[in-house]
Write a protein that holds these residues in place. Sequence first.
Motif, mmCIF file in Angstrom:
data_model
loop_
_atom_site.group_PDB
_atom_site.id
_atom_site.type_symbol
_atom_site.label_atom_id
_atom_site.label_comp_id
_atom_site.label_asym_id
_atom_site.label_seq_id
_atom_site.Cartn_x
_atom_site.Cartn_y
_atom_site.Cartn_z
ATOM 1 N N ARG A 1 0.825 -1.208 0.000
ATOM 2 C CA ARG A 1 0.000 0.000 0.000
ATOM 3 C C ARG A 1 0.861 1.261 0.000
ATOM 4 N NH1 ARG A 1 -5.573 -0.890 3.474
ATOM 5 N NH2 ARG A 1 -6.043 -2.979 2.708
ATOM 6 N N GLY A 2 2.045 1.168 0.595
ATOM 7 C CA GLY A 2 2.950 2.307 0.622
ATOM 8 C C GLY A 2 3.481 2.705 -0.744
ATOM 9 N N ASP A 3 3.371 1.816 -1.724
ATOM 10 C CA ASP A 3 3.833 2.128 -3.081
ATOM 11 C C ASP A 3 2.786 2.881 -3.897
ATOM 12 O OD1 ASP A 3 6.317 0.775 -2.761
ATOM 13 O OD2 ASP A 3 5.306 -1.139 -3.141
ATOM 14 N N LEU A 4 1.555 2.931 -3.408
ATOM 15 C CA LEU A 4 0.464 3.524 -4.187
ATOM 16 C C LEU A 4 0.568 5.046 -4.240
ATOM 17 C CD1 LEU A 4 -2.496 1.394 -2.748
ATOM 18 C CD2 LEU A 4 -1.419 1.142 -5.009
ATOM 19 N N ASP A 5 0.138 5.598 -5.374
ATOM 20 C CA ASP A 5 0.110 7.049 -5.559
ATOM 21 C C ASP A 5 -1.309 7.613 -5.574
ATOM 22 O OD1 ASP A 5 3.012 7.461 -6.064
ATOM 23 O OD2 ASP A 5 2.601 6.198 -7.813
ATOM 24 N N ALA A 6 -2.307 6.770 -5.825
ATOM 25 C CA ALA A 6 -3.688 7.242 -5.910
ATOM 26 C C ALA A 6 -4.637 6.057 -5.839
ATOM 27 C CB ALA A 6 -3.927 8.018 -7.207
ATOM 28 N N VAL A 7 -5.914 6.366 -5.604
ATOM 29 C CA VAL A 7 -6.971 5.365 -5.575
ATOM 30 C C VAL A 7 -8.084 5.830 -6.509
ATOM 31 C CG1 VAL A 7 -8.639 4.112 -4.147
ATOM 32 C CG2 VAL A 7 -6.437 4.812 -3.167
ATOM 33 N N VAL A 8 -8.666 4.888 -7.269
ATOM 34 C CA VAL A 8 -9.818 5.172 -8.125
ATOM 35 C C VAL A 8 -10.918 4.181 -7.781
ATOM 36 C CG1 VAL A 8 -10.707 5.185 -10.485
ATOM 37 C CG2 VAL A 8 -8.465 6.156 -10.013
ATOM 38 N N ALA A 9 -12.128 4.683 -7.615
ATOM 39 C CA ALA A 9 -13.247 3.817 -7.234
ATOM 40 C C ALA A 9 -14.443 4.060 -8.129
ATOM 41 C CB ALA A 9 -13.628 4.057 -5.774
ATOM 42 N N GLY A 10 -15.162 2.991 -8.455
ATOM 43 C CA GLY A 10 -16.383 3.102 -9.244
ATOM 44 C C GLY A 10 -17.520 3.675 -8.411
ATOM 45 N N LEU A 11 -18.217 4.677 -8.943
ATOM 46 C CA LEU A 11 -19.309 5.353 -8.247
ATOM 47 C C LEU A 11 -20.666 4.720 -8.513
ATOM 48 C CD1 LEU A 11 -18.348 9.078 -8.972
ATOM 49 C CD2 LEU A 11 -17.977 7.818 -6.844
ATOM 50 N N GLY A 12 -20.716 3.690 -9.344
ATOM 51 C CA GLY A 12 -22.001 3.118 -9.723
ATOM 52 C C GLY A 12 -22.477 3.683 -11.042
ATOM 53 N N PRO A 13 -23.761 3.511 -11.336
ATOM 54 C CA PRO A 13 -24.851 3.149 -10.432
ATOM 55 C C PRO A 13 -24.771 1.703 -9.950
ATOM 56 C CG PRO A 13 -25.632 3.192 -12.692
ATOM 57 C CD PRO A 13 -24.242 3.724 -12.718
#
Length: 222
Positions: A59-71
């Motif tokens: 997790r320390g290597d991550l630069d960003a997070v993207v998540a699906g909003l739906g619907p």
Amino acid sequence: MLVLALDTATARITAGVVELPDEGAPRTLAARDAQGARAHAELLAPAVQDALAEAGRTRGDLDAVVAGLGPGPFTGLRVGLVTAAAIGDGLGLPTHGVPTHDALAAGVPGRLLVVTDARRREVYWSRYADGVRTHGPEVSAPADLAARLGPDGDLGPVDRVVGDAAEQVGAPPDAPGPRPDGLVAVAATALRAGTAPGPLVPLYLRRPDAVPPGAPKTVTRA
């Protein structure tokens, strides 16, 4: 840039580690998909850990997070967004939300219909032309949506139908859930520009099944 991509808008739980170069398309380094319409909370965290382990990252290597909003249905969709927000807040990472249907349509040419299961005998749908959304997202009965397609319908004909509810409108099964690289592709411009993400606002499109209990009934004594 290394991005964690999550989506729980459908019965398919998706988690992936994606490399986003300065130019060109994002590349999925590792992905995990699990199936469980009512087991998102149990399946998502292990999927994230397994994807990171396969990619040889932490997790320390991550630069960003993207998540699906739906619907998507209320409970499952909320699990993914809460998880994404918790990881982003805990690690101090920008967390971007993108429409799940846009991720399914990413990179798909021609006239596309995305259809996902809304339960209650309904479907969520969006229509695209060369990856650009022209209609939706909306929620409809499958028969009502099917009647709007074709030469005589207001949505016109489509070349392909994708999503976990494609069969409900008479199309063959195709792409039941978004790919991690598709989720990142939708957010790529904002990620590369360092744009501050907006709030993670879920696309429910309708009220949840669960409602707060009403006030207790008054007991009248004779």
